[in-house]
Each structure stands twice: as structure tokens, then as C-alpha cells.
Design a protein around this motif. Structure first.
Motif, PDB file in Angstrom:
ATOM      1  N   MET A 265       0.846  -1.201   0.000  1.00 26.48           N
ATOM      2  CA  MET A 265       0.000   0.000   0.000  1.00 26.48           C
ATOM      3  C   MET A 265       0.876   1.244   0.000  1.00 26.48           C
ATOM      4  O   MET A 265       1.826   1.359   0.780  1.00 26.48           O
ATOM      5  N   ASP A 266       0.595   2.194  -0.913  1.00 24.23           N
ATOM      6  CA  ASP A 266       1.317   3.455  -0.950  1.00 24.23           C
ATOM      7  C   ASP A 266       0.912   4.324   0.236  1.00 24.23           C
ATOM      8  O   ASP A 266      -0.195   4.221   0.762  1.00 24.23           O
ATOM      9  N   ASN A 267       1.829   5.208   0.629  1.00 24.37           N
ATOM     10  CA  ASN A 267       1.516   6.124   1.710  1.00 24.37           C
ATOM     11  C   ASN A 267       0.451   7.129   1.285  1.00 24.37           C
ATOM     12  O   ASN A 267       0.405   7.564   0.131  1.00 24.37           O
TER      13      ASN A 267
ATOM     14  N   ASP B  98       1.714   1.178  12.475  1.00 23.08           N
ATOM     15  CA  ASP B  98       1.238   0.917  11.121  1.00 23.08           C
ATOM     16  C   ASP B  98       0.587   2.169  10.531  1.00 23.08           C
ATOM     17  O   ASP B  98       0.795   2.498   9.363  1.00 23.08           O
TER      18      ASP B  98
ATOM     19  N   LYS C  78       3.276   4.666   9.709  1.00 21.27           N
ATOM     20  CA  LYS C  78       4.038   4.198   8.550  1.00 21.27           C
ATOM     21  C   LYS C  78       3.340   4.533   7.241  1.00 21.27           C
ATOM     22  O   LYS C  78       3.990   4.922   6.258  1.00 21.27           O
ATOM     23  N   HIS C  79       2.015   4.423   7.203  1.00 15.44           N
ATOM     24  CA  HIS C  79       1.274   4.554   5.940  1.00 15.44           C
ATOM     25  C   HIS C  79       0.657   5.940   5.724  1.00 15.44           C
ATOM     26  O   HIS C  79       0.041   6.167   4.674  1.00 15.44           O
ATOM     27  N   ASN C  80       0.791   6.837   6.690  1.00 14.07           N
ATOM     28  CA  ASN C  80       0.144   8.148   6.574  1.00 14.07           C
ATOM     29  C   ASN C  80       1.134   9.276   6.851  1.00 14.07           C
ATOM     30  O   ASN C  80       1.784   9.302   7.907  1.00 14.07           O
ATOM     31  N   ASP C  81       1.242  10.203   5.920  1.00 10.85           N
ATOM     32  CA  ASP C  81       2.122  11.364   6.044  1.00 10.85           C
ATOM     33  C   ASP C  81       1.290  12.641   6.019  1.00 10.85           C
ATOM     34  O   ASP C  81       0.154  12.653   5.517  1.00 10.85           O
TER      35      ASP C  81
ATOM     36  N   TRP D 162      -8.450   2.915  11.792  1.00  6.24           N
ATOM     37  CA  TRP D 162      -7.307   2.236  11.190  1.00  6.24           C
ATOM     38  C   TRP D 162      -7.178   0.790  11.659  1.00  6.24           C
ATOM     39  O   TRP D 162      -7.219   0.498  12.855  1.00  6.24           O
TER      40      TRP D 162
ATOM     41  N   LYS E 216      -4.480  -2.594  10.984  1.00  2.00           N
ATOM     42  CA  LYS E 216      -3.174  -2.924  10.422  1.00  2.00           C
ATOM     43  C   LYS E 216      -3.340  -3.468   9.018  1.00  2.00           C
ATOM     44  O   LYS E 216      -4.177  -4.329   8.771  1.00  2.00           O
ATOM     45  N   GLN E 217      -2.542  -2.950   8.082  1.00  2.00           N
ATOM     46  CA  GLN E 217      -2.745  -3.241   6.675  1.00  2.00           C
ATOM     47  C   GLN E 217      -2.535  -4.705   6.312  1.00  2.00           C
ATOM     48  O   GLN E 217      -3.146  -5.217   5.400  1.00  2.00           O
TER      49      GLN E 217
END
Length: 264
Positions: free
Chosen positions: A1-3, A28, A31-34, A244, A246-247
């Protein structure tokens, strides 16, 4: 999964240093959210729990390192302390490792809407004037979360993925607690009339929500001990409540974005 990139992210009630913190899910999420700006809206480190028992596993340390890394890489991070980390309030406007401490802040969205950002215990009469009751309630809440952790392990073993929370179930079955939440929300909103703001973004009661209240937008970030939720601002100024998972276990569950046009 892309951020996924956002203009702003708000998270609160992480309770690092407590056995109830879902640090794996939090990591998690980080890691995936900016975002360009990240608000830590109180109860980030649970000094109440640490005063009773020293508990600081590796993944709690990794959360701190991840946040500091985001700050070094250009994310503007504002730490608004809560009641479980109220000793940090003594350092209002100090900068620690590129993280700014502010006891409260006003955030302006890309739509020009202004929101008070505050943990929220300041508007909780029990937390303010009857701290022993608050700590007793916190102990009972911790027991429910401990029980819920056992149930979560059983559900995973049975292959059941759900957001069921025993603590949340009890909260909304007990009339007095439902009334407390309502009074808490109203108490915060009533202060906004004098500040000329469009809404409030807070935490404290571990109940994530975006809703209109008396012409204002009330936004609660939720927590990462029970519901694992965050509030995000898209680049067009829309606010969204994100749940959220975990992916590697499941897919992201998100609520439909809610426009912040409050009283144009």
C-alpha cells in the motif's frame, strides 16, 4: 500500500507506557500516513500508568522514534498535552527535537476555517476538580480494556475481524456516562462563542466523532487504545474521521469526508 498524504493529521490518547496502548496499530498508521502538520492532542505518554508500573516495550520506543523522524524530515509537529501527561504543560512553547509544545493551538484549514485544538480535560469537571474520581474511573476503564484485549485475541484466533469494544459497549449502555459525554461536548462548544472560532478538535473521552453542535463543528480524535482512530484534513480542507486497521490484517475503514463549511 502506498503512503497516503494529508495536509494535517490529529491523533490523541496514545497512552504510551500503558499496557492498553495498541502500539502495533499506531506504528502501522504512522508508517502509511504522512502529513505537512501532525498534532499530538494529549495523553501521548501515560505518566499515570508509569507512576504505578514501569512499562516501556520496544514498540513504544519505536513510536517515539517514528514521530521524531517525521519531525526531522519536515513534518510540523505540535504536542498539545493532556491530563495523563500534564507535566509537559510546564513547557508551553518549548521546542524538543523539532516538536513544539503548546497547551492549546488554533489551526486554520485550507478553507480558512479556524479550530481550537485542545486535549479537552480542561472542560471535564471531574478531571479538573475531582481527580481521585477520575483516577478511579481510569482504573475501571483499564480493566475493561484489559478484558477487551483478551476478547480481541480470541476473535483473531476465531478469524473474526471487527471493531467491537467492550469499553465502548459499556460506555453507551450506562446512562450517566452517555450524559457525561453529552455535557462534555456541550461544555467545549459553549466556550467557542466568545472566541469567534468555527469548531474544536479535541480528544480525552476516547470517543471519535465529527458532528455539528449548535452551529459549530465538534471533532474528537478518539484514541489508540480502543478504537484506533485519527482525524485528517485533506488538501481541500475537508476533515475526515479515519478508523485504522493494520494493513497486513485488513483494509482501511474510513468514514465519508465531512465538509467543514460550518456557518458561511
Amino acid at each position: 500500500m502506498d503512503n497516503i498524504s494529508y495536509r494535517t493529521i490529529w491523533i490523541s490518547d496514545l497512552h504510551l507506557g500503558s499496557t492498553q496502548c495498541q502500539a502495533d496499530v499506531l506504528l502501522d498508521f504512522l508508517k502509511h500516513n504522512d502529513s505537512e502538520k501532525l498534532y499530538l492532542v494529549g495523553d501521548i505518554i501515560d505518566f499515570w500508568a508509569l507512576s504505578k508500573k514501569m512499562y516501556w516495550p520496544r514498540d513504544h520506543n519505536t513510536v517515539i522514534q517514528k514521530v521524531l523522524r517525521k519531525a526531522r524530515h519536515g513534518t510540523q509537529i505540535i504536542y498539545v498535552p493532556g491530563n495523563h501527561d500534564d507535566n509537559v504543560r510546564d513547557y508551553n512553547n518549548y521546542v524538543f527535537g523539532d516538536i513544539v509544545v503548546k497547551n492549546m493551538d488554533v489551526h486554520t484549514t485550507s478553507q480558512g476555517k479556524q479550530f481550537l485544538v485542545v486535549h479537552g480535560d480542561e472542560y471535564d469537571t471531574i478531571a479538573q476538580y475531582h481527580q481521585w474520581i477520575a483516577k478511579l474511573g481510569s482504573a475501571g476503564y483499564d480493566f475493561l480494556l484489559w478484558t477487551n484485549r483478551i476478547l480481541r485475541v480470541i476473535r483473531r484466533w476465531l478469524g473474526i475481524q471487527s471493531h467491537f469494544s467492550l469499553a465502548a459497549f459499556v460506555k453507551f449502555k450506562v446512562k450517566n456516562i452517555v450524559q457525561f459525554i453529552s455535557e462534555y461536548e456541550s461544555s467545549i462548544v459553549s466556550t467557542l462563542r466568545d472566541k469567534g472560532l468555527d469548531g474544536v478538535i479535541c480528544g480525552h473521552i476516547h470517543h471519535a466523532e465529527i458532528k455539528q453542535l449548535e452551529g459549530f463543528l465538534y471533532v474528537n480524535t478518539g484514541d489508540f487504545v480502543e478504537s484506533c482512530t485519527a482525524i485528517v484534513e485533506h488538501f481541500n480542507g475537508e476533515l475526515e474521521l479515519v478508523h485504522w486497521l493494520k494493513q497486513e490484517e485488513s483494509v482501511l475503514i474510513a468514514q465519508k469526508p465531512l465538509e467543514t463549511n460550518v456557518h458561511d
